[in-house]
Motif scaffolding. Sequence first.
Motif, mmCIF file in Angstrom:
data_model
loop_
_atom_site.group_PDB
_atom_site.id
_atom_site.type_symbol
_atom_site.label_atom_id
_atom_site.label_comp_id
_atom_site.label_asym_id
_atom_site.label_seq_id
_atom_site.Cartn_x
_atom_site.Cartn_y
_atom_site.Cartn_z
ATOM 1 N N GLY A 1 10.150 16.378 -8.172
ATOM 2 C CA GLY A 1 8.951 16.748 -7.448
ATOM 3 C C GLY A 1 8.360 15.569 -6.710
ATOM 4 O O GLY A 1 8.761 14.425 -6.874
ATOM 5 N N GLY A 2 7.376 15.867 -5.904
ATOM 6 C CA GLY A 2 6.710 14.821 -5.150
ATOM 7 C C GLY A 2 5.335 15.261 -4.699
ATOM 8 O O GLY A 2 5.015 16.454 -4.706
ATOM 9 N N ALA A 3 4.529 14.290 -4.327
ATOM 10 C CA ALA A 3 3.207 14.547 -3.766
ATOM 11 C C ALA A 3 2.881 13.393 -2.818
ATOM 12 O O ALA A 3 3.341 12.260 -3.022
ATOM 13 C CB ALA A 3 2.160 14.646 -4.872
ATOM 14 N N TRP A 4 2.105 13.694 -1.778
ATOM 15 C CA TRP A 4 1.784 12.709 -0.762
ATOM 16 C C TRP A 4 0.301 12.775 -0.461
ATOM 17 O O TRP A 4 -0.271 13.851 -0.302
ATOM 18 C CB TRP A 4 2.596 12.983 0.505
ATOM 19 C CG TRP A 4 4.054 12.806 0.258
ATOM 20 C CD1 TRP A 4 4.790 11.690 0.527
ATOM 21 C CD2 TRP A 4 4.967 13.746 -0.316
ATOM 22 N NE1 TRP A 4 6.095 11.883 0.130
ATOM 23 C CE2 TRP A 4 6.233 13.144 -0.394
ATOM 24 C CE3 TRP A 4 4.835 15.051 -0.799
ATOM 25 C CZ2 TRP A 4 7.347 13.779 -0.901
ATOM 26 C CZ3 TRP A 4 5.947 15.684 -1.312
ATOM 27 C CH2 TRP A 4 7.195 15.050 -1.355
ATOM 28 N N LEU A 5 -0.327 11.590 -0.388
ATOM 29 C CA LEU A 5 -1.756 11.492 -0.131
ATOM 30 C C LEU A 5 -2.030 10.548 1.033
ATOM 31 O O LEU A 5 -1.242 9.642 1.302
ATOM 32 C CB LEU A 5 -2.493 10.951 -1.362
ATOM 33 C CG LEU A 5 -2.300 11.677 -2.678
ATOM 34 C CD1 LEU A 5 -3.070 10.953 -3.786
ATOM 35 C CD2 LEU A 5 -2.730 13.126 -2.578
ATOM 36 N N HIS A 6 -3.175 10.772 1.679
ATOM 37 C CA HIS A 6 -3.611 9.839 2.718
ATOM 38 C C HIS A 6 -5.112 9.627 2.633
ATOM 39 O O HIS A 6 -5.842 10.449 2.077
ATOM 40 C CB HIS A 6 -3.199 10.329 4.113
ATOM 41 C CG HIS A 6 -3.978 11.524 4.581
ATOM 42 N ND1 HIS A 6 -3.618 12.820 4.276
ATOM 43 C CD2 HIS A 6 -5.111 11.619 5.312
ATOM 44 C CE1 HIS A 6 -4.495 13.658 4.811
ATOM 45 N NE2 HIS A 6 -5.410 12.956 5.437
ATOM 46 N N ASP A 7 -5.540 8.515 3.183
ATOM 47 C CA ASP A 7 -6.950 8.167 3.269
ATOM 48 C C ASP A 7 -7.550 8.981 4.416
ATOM 49 O O ASP A 7 -7.101 8.855 5.551
ATOM 50 C CB ASP A 7 -7.072 6.669 3.542
ATOM 51 C CG ASP A 7 -8.490 6.191 3.751
ATOM 52 O OD1 ASP A 7 -9.433 7.001 3.699
ATOM 53 O OD2 ASP A 7 -8.657 4.976 3.974
ATOM 54 N N PRO A 8 -8.551 9.827 4.147
ATOM 55 C CA PRO A 8 -9.111 10.641 5.228
ATOM 56 C C PRO A 8 -9.742 9.810 6.337
ATOM 57 O O PRO A 8 -9.833 10.272 7.479
ATOM 58 C CB PRO A 8 -10.152 11.526 4.526
ATOM 59 C CG PRO A 8 -10.432 10.876 3.236
ATOM 60 C CD PRO A 8 -9.207 10.072 2.871
ATOM 61 N N ALA A 9 -10.141 8.560 6.034
ATOM 62 C CA ALA A 9 -10.707 7.681 7.060
ATOM 63 C C ALA A 9 -9.610 6.967 7.858
ATOM 64 O O ALA A 9 -9.902 6.302 8.854
ATOM 65 C CB ALA A 9 -11.644 6.664 6.417
ATOM 66 N N GLY A 10 -8.354 7.076 7.395
ATOM 67 C CA GLY A 10 -7.249 6.437 8.103
ATOM 68 C C GLY A 10 -7.166 4.936 7.905
ATOM 69 O O GLY A 10 -6.450 4.257 8.626
ATOM 70 N N VAL A 11 -7.865 4.397 6.913
ATOM 71 C CA VAL A 11 -7.892 2.951 6.698
ATOM 72 C C VAL A 11 -6.857 2.510 5.661
ATOM 73 O O VAL A 11 -6.120 1.553 5.874
ATOM 74 C CB VAL A 11 -9.305 2.494 6.260
ATOM 75 C CG1 VAL A 11 -9.332 1.004 5.974
ATOM 76 C CG2 VAL A 11 -10.329 2.856 7.323
ATOM 77 N N GLY A 12 -6.811 3.197 4.524
ATOM 78 C CA GLY A 12 -5.932 2.801 3.430
ATOM 79 C C GLY A 12 -4.502 3.264 3.641
ATOM 80 O O GLY A 12 -4.214 4.112 4.498
#
Length: 136
Positions: A54-65
């Motif tokens: 399995g896998g999961a992917w996340l992002h910083d909603p502000a686009g900074v991290g």
Amino acid sequence: MALRVDLTFDTAHAERLAEFWKLALGYEDEPPPPPFATRDEWAASFDDPEDSGGGAWLHDPAGVGPRLSFLDVPEPKRAKNRMHLDIRVGRSADQWQRIEQKAAELVAAGATILHTTDGHHIVMADPEGNEFCIAP
């Protein structure tokens, strides 16, 4: 040209660990890349019979991290991380109180406090034992 950095965690339970890090960092689920409608559809496009984890992917909603990826692997974590994340609460007059509050929030979500350096930082482990710090 500047390069982008993504951080990838090998995990036992990708979706569960991603939920912890969403809370820890305020991140959001990252949608699959176009033209795919779902992550399962995207993963199927690789047609790799060896990759059934399995896998999961996340992002910083502000686009900074950096983007975070969580990929299930068969082997367990065996030793201390050679690299860790620092969660920065920001320097302020009440920074130690804010560090302690964040630590308490993450303990309630499954983290463990490993070491405290009063007034400076707290070393913790996420639910799968990956070390990180909370600092100003």
